[in-house]
Design a protein around this motif. Sequence first.
Motif, PDB file in Angstrom:
ATOM      1  N   ARG A 143      -3.390 -10.236  -0.991  1.00 45.20           N
ATOM      2  CA  ARG A 143      -2.332 -10.562  -0.035  1.00 45.20           C
ATOM      3  C   ARG A 143      -2.960 -10.945   1.303  1.00 45.20           C
ATOM      4  O   ARG A 143      -4.172 -10.874   1.466  1.00 45.20           O
ATOM      5  CB  ARG A 143      -1.374  -9.376   0.124  1.00 45.20           C
ATOM      6  CG  ARG A 143      -0.464  -9.189  -1.085  1.00 45.20           C
ATOM      7  CD  ARG A 143       0.560  -8.094  -0.872  1.00 45.20           C
ATOM      8  NE  ARG A 143       1.528  -8.119  -1.980  1.00 45.20           N
ATOM      9  CZ  ARG A 143       2.837  -8.159  -1.827  1.00 45.20           C
ATOM     10  NH1 ARG A 143       3.375  -8.169  -0.610  1.00 45.20           N
ATOM     11  NH2 ARG A 143       3.639  -8.186  -2.866  1.00 45.20           N
ATOM     12  N   GLY A 145      -2.816  -9.408   4.153  1.00 43.57           N
ATOM     13  CA  GLY A 145      -3.355  -8.249   4.844  1.00 43.57           C
ATOM     14  C   GLY A 145      -2.465  -7.057   4.579  1.00 43.57           C
ATOM     15  O   GLY A 145      -1.473  -7.152   3.850  1.00 43.57           O
ATOM     16  N   TRP A 146      -2.804  -5.916   5.170  1.00 46.42           N
ATOM     17  CA  TRP A 146      -1.979  -4.722   4.997  1.00 46.42           C
ATOM     18  C   TRP A 146      -0.657  -4.880   5.752  1.00 46.42           C
ATOM     19  O   TRP A 146       0.405  -4.579   5.232  1.00 46.42           O
ATOM     20  CB  TRP A 146      -2.728  -3.492   5.478  1.00 46.42           C
ATOM     21  CG  TRP A 146      -1.942  -2.225   5.336  1.00 46.42           C
ATOM     22  CD1 TRP A 146      -1.224  -1.581   6.302  1.00 46.42           C
ATOM     23  CD2 TRP A 146      -1.780  -1.439   4.147  1.00 46.42           C
ATOM     24  NE1 TRP A 146      -0.624  -0.450   5.804  1.00 46.42           N
ATOM     25  CE2 TRP A 146      -0.956  -0.334   4.485  1.00 46.42           C
ATOM     26  CE3 TRP A 146      -2.254  -1.554   2.833  1.00 46.42           C
ATOM     27  CZ2 TRP A 146      -0.602   0.637   3.546  1.00 46.42           C
ATOM     28  CZ3 TRP A 146      -1.897  -0.584   1.911  1.00 46.42           C
ATOM     29  CH2 TRP A 146      -1.076   0.489   2.260  1.00 46.42           C
ATOM     30  N   ASP A 147      -0.745  -5.361   6.980  1.00 47.69           N
ATOM     31  CA  ASP A 147       0.436  -5.652   7.788  1.00 47.69           C
ATOM     32  C   ASP A 147       0.107  -6.817   8.699  1.00 47.69           C
ATOM     33  O   ASP A 147      -0.987  -7.398   8.608  1.00 47.69           O
ATOM     34  CB  ASP A 147       0.896  -4.419   8.578  1.00 47.69           C
ATOM     35  CG  ASP A 147      -0.199  -3.845   9.478  1.00 47.69           C
ATOM     36  OD1 ASP A 147      -1.104  -4.603   9.891  1.00 47.69           O
ATOM     37  OD2 ASP A 147      -0.156  -2.639   9.773  1.00 47.69           O
ATOM     38  N   GLU A 148       1.042  -7.166   9.574  1.00 45.03           N
ATOM     39  CA  GLU A 148       0.828  -8.354  10.405  1.00 45.03           C
ATOM     40  C   GLU A 148      -0.333  -8.187  11.385  1.00 45.03           C
ATOM     41  O   GLU A 148      -0.856  -9.177  11.908  1.00 45.03           O
ATOM     42  CB  GLU A 148       2.114  -8.690  11.175  1.00 45.03           C
ATOM     43  CG  GLU A 148       2.601  -7.630  12.139  1.00 45.03           C
ATOM     44  CD  GLU A 148       3.489  -6.580  11.468  1.00 45.03           C
ATOM     45  OE1 GLU A 148       4.158  -5.844  12.220  1.00 45.03           O
ATOM     46  OE2 GLU A 148       3.513  -6.491  10.221  1.00 45.03           O
ATOM     47  N   THR A 150      -3.265  -6.758  10.561  1.00 43.67           N
ATOM     48  CA  THR A 150      -4.540  -6.663   9.837  1.00 43.67           C
ATOM     49  C   THR A 150      -4.794  -7.897   8.977  1.00 43.67           C
ATOM     50  O   THR A 150      -5.494  -7.812   7.965  1.00 43.67           O
ATOM     51  CB  THR A 150      -4.572  -5.404   8.950  1.00 43.67           C
ATOM     52  OG1 THR A 150      -3.495  -5.494   7.999  1.00 43.67           O
ATOM     53  CG2 THR A 150      -4.412  -4.138   9.766  1.00 43.67           C
ATOM     54  N   ILE A 151      -4.237  -9.039   9.358  1.00 38.70           N
ATOM     55  CA  ILE A 151      -4.423 -10.256   8.559  1.00 38.70           C
ATOM     56  C   ILE A 151      -5.785 -10.863   8.880  1.00 38.70           C
ATOM     57  O   ILE A 151      -6.000 -11.404   9.969  1.00 38.70           O
ATOM     58  CB  ILE A 151      -3.288 -11.266   8.818  1.00 38.70           C
ATOM     59  CG1 ILE A 151      -1.950 -10.684   8.346  1.00 38.70           C
ATOM     60  CG2 ILE A 151      -3.581 -12.585   8.090  1.00 38.70           C
ATOM     61  CD1 ILE A 151      -0.751 -11.562   8.626  1.00 38.70           C
ATOM     62  N   ARG A 173       2.216 -12.836   1.563  1.00 37.15           N
ATOM     63  CA  ARG A 173       2.899 -11.766   2.280  1.00 37.15           C
ATOM     64  C   ARG A 173       1.893 -10.663   2.565  1.00 37.15           C
ATOM     65  O   ARG A 173       0.845 -10.583   1.923  1.00 37.15           O
ATOM     66  CB  ARG A 173       4.041 -11.173   1.445  1.00 37.15           C
ATOM     67  CG  ARG A 173       5.291 -12.030   1.324  1.00 37.15           C
ATOM     68  CD  ARG A 173       6.367 -11.272   0.555  1.00 37.15           C
ATOM     69  NE  ARG A 173       7.649 -11.973   0.552  1.00 37.15           N
ATOM     70  CZ  ARG A 173       7.989 -12.899  -0.340  1.00 37.15           C
ATOM     71  NH1 ARG A 173       7.143 -13.231  -1.313  1.00 37.15           N
ATOM     72  NH2 ARG A 173       9.173 -13.482  -0.275  1.00 37.15           N
ATOM     73  N   THR A 174       2.226  -9.788   3.505  1.00 36.77           N
ATOM     74  CA  THR A 174       1.425  -8.592   3.718  1.00 36.77           C
ATOM     75  C   THR A 174       1.902  -7.490   2.776  1.00 36.77           C
ATOM     76  O   THR A 174       2.987  -7.581   2.187  1.00 36.77           O
ATOM     77  CB  THR A 174       1.568  -8.082   5.159  1.00 36.77           C
ATOM     78  OG1 THR A 174       2.932  -7.714   5.399  1.00 36.77           O
ATOM     79  CG2 THR A 174       1.147  -9.170   6.161  1.00 36.77           C
ATOM     80  N   ARG A 175       1.102  -6.451   2.687  1.00 39.43           N
ATOM     81  CA  ARG A 175       1.522  -5.313   1.868  1.00 39.43           C
ATOM     82  C   ARG A 175       2.789  -4.696   2.444  1.00 39.43           C
ATOM     83  O   ARG A 175       3.697  -4.297   1.701  1.00 39.43           O
ATOM     84  CB  ARG A 175       0.404  -4.275   1.800  1.00 39.43           C
ATOM     85  CG  ARG A 175       0.707  -3.126   0.838  1.00 39.43           C
ATOM     86  CD  ARG A 175       1.428  -1.970   1.496  1.00 39.43           C
ATOM     87  NE  ARG A 175       1.909  -1.019   0.489  1.00 39.43           N
ATOM     88  CZ  ARG A 175       2.552   0.093   0.760  1.00 39.43           C
ATOM     89  NH1 ARG A 175       2.814   0.412   2.006  1.00 39.43           N
ATOM     90  NH2 ARG A 175       2.970   0.885  -0.206  1.00 39.43           N
TER      91      ARG A 175
END
Length: 329
Positions: A143, A145-148, A150-151, A173-175
């Motif tokens: 994906r 990243g983990w969230d927006e 950590t991309i 998408r992020t996780r």
Amino acid sequence: MVKIGNLELGDFPLLLAPMEDVSDPPFRAVCKANGADLMYTEFISSEGLIRDAAKSVQKLDIFDYERPVGIQIFGNEIESMREAAAIVEAARPDILDINYGCPVNKVACKGAGAGILLDIDKMVSMTAEIVKAVNIPVTVKTRLGWDENTIRINEVVERLQDIGIQAISIHARTRKQMYKGTADWSYLAKIKENPRINIPVFGNGDIDSAEKALEYRNKYGIDGIMIGRATIGYPWIFNEIKHYFATGELLPPPDLEERIKVTKKHLDFSVEWKGEKLGILEMRRHYTNYFRGMPNFKAYRTQMVTTESYAEVCTILDQVGEVYADFQF
């Protein structure tokens, strides 16, 4: 020509995404017959393979009619993943794929799947060990990243390419998003614009029509598209996309006769693979999807998901064909 190692996949391959409890051999068979160019198994636990757990080992089943096919594994221990990779290679897939994208808690919160996006160094180290452990092409699904916050997907693709992966599929998408919101393919376009990247980059997320597939191909410059949820109950999407690419015309949706025929074929593969009792049981999740949009279908679905007889399922399907003979999708 898009290639993964020496595997030639055509000019713009369409891939069937690995989906837990969906992408088994019977489902892959109907997708292959309807135009999928490359398919992946359901993801397989590395720990399960090492322990010789029956459910994990059965997921190694692949058949010549579905080639090319990749086997996907997941885990959070480097040594276990390396050992599992050797077991996978012995099953003779065309590709070994690593799952760095699964967002569900029981996987990601243990540091596997998308969980490893919080530790890019470990992701790279693990991948390097797997690449060294096998002689078949290694690919990755991940994906953004983990969230927006950590991309780091551009860095991830560069580093994974540098240690030897042969292609990457990116769910845009992020996780944190799970399967909600809109997939942001602009990150994929930036990866394709990076002159350092020379491996195939496949896009995944939100492709549910031939029109959208063409739009995203032209807009984002990716090398192919991986399709997941839109294939469930609708394996025809692969050939519909190919026809639209070639002619600019949309194929009419499959009629009821075609849907019944493919449902029976899917059922036949399921029974052949797992035996009548289990094969019938595992088909139950598919009936609603094959006949989505048909009015007052619940009574027939209820019959199909309660019977344990192959002959009865076929009889019910024939009844559906008679009762809804004039229905237009």
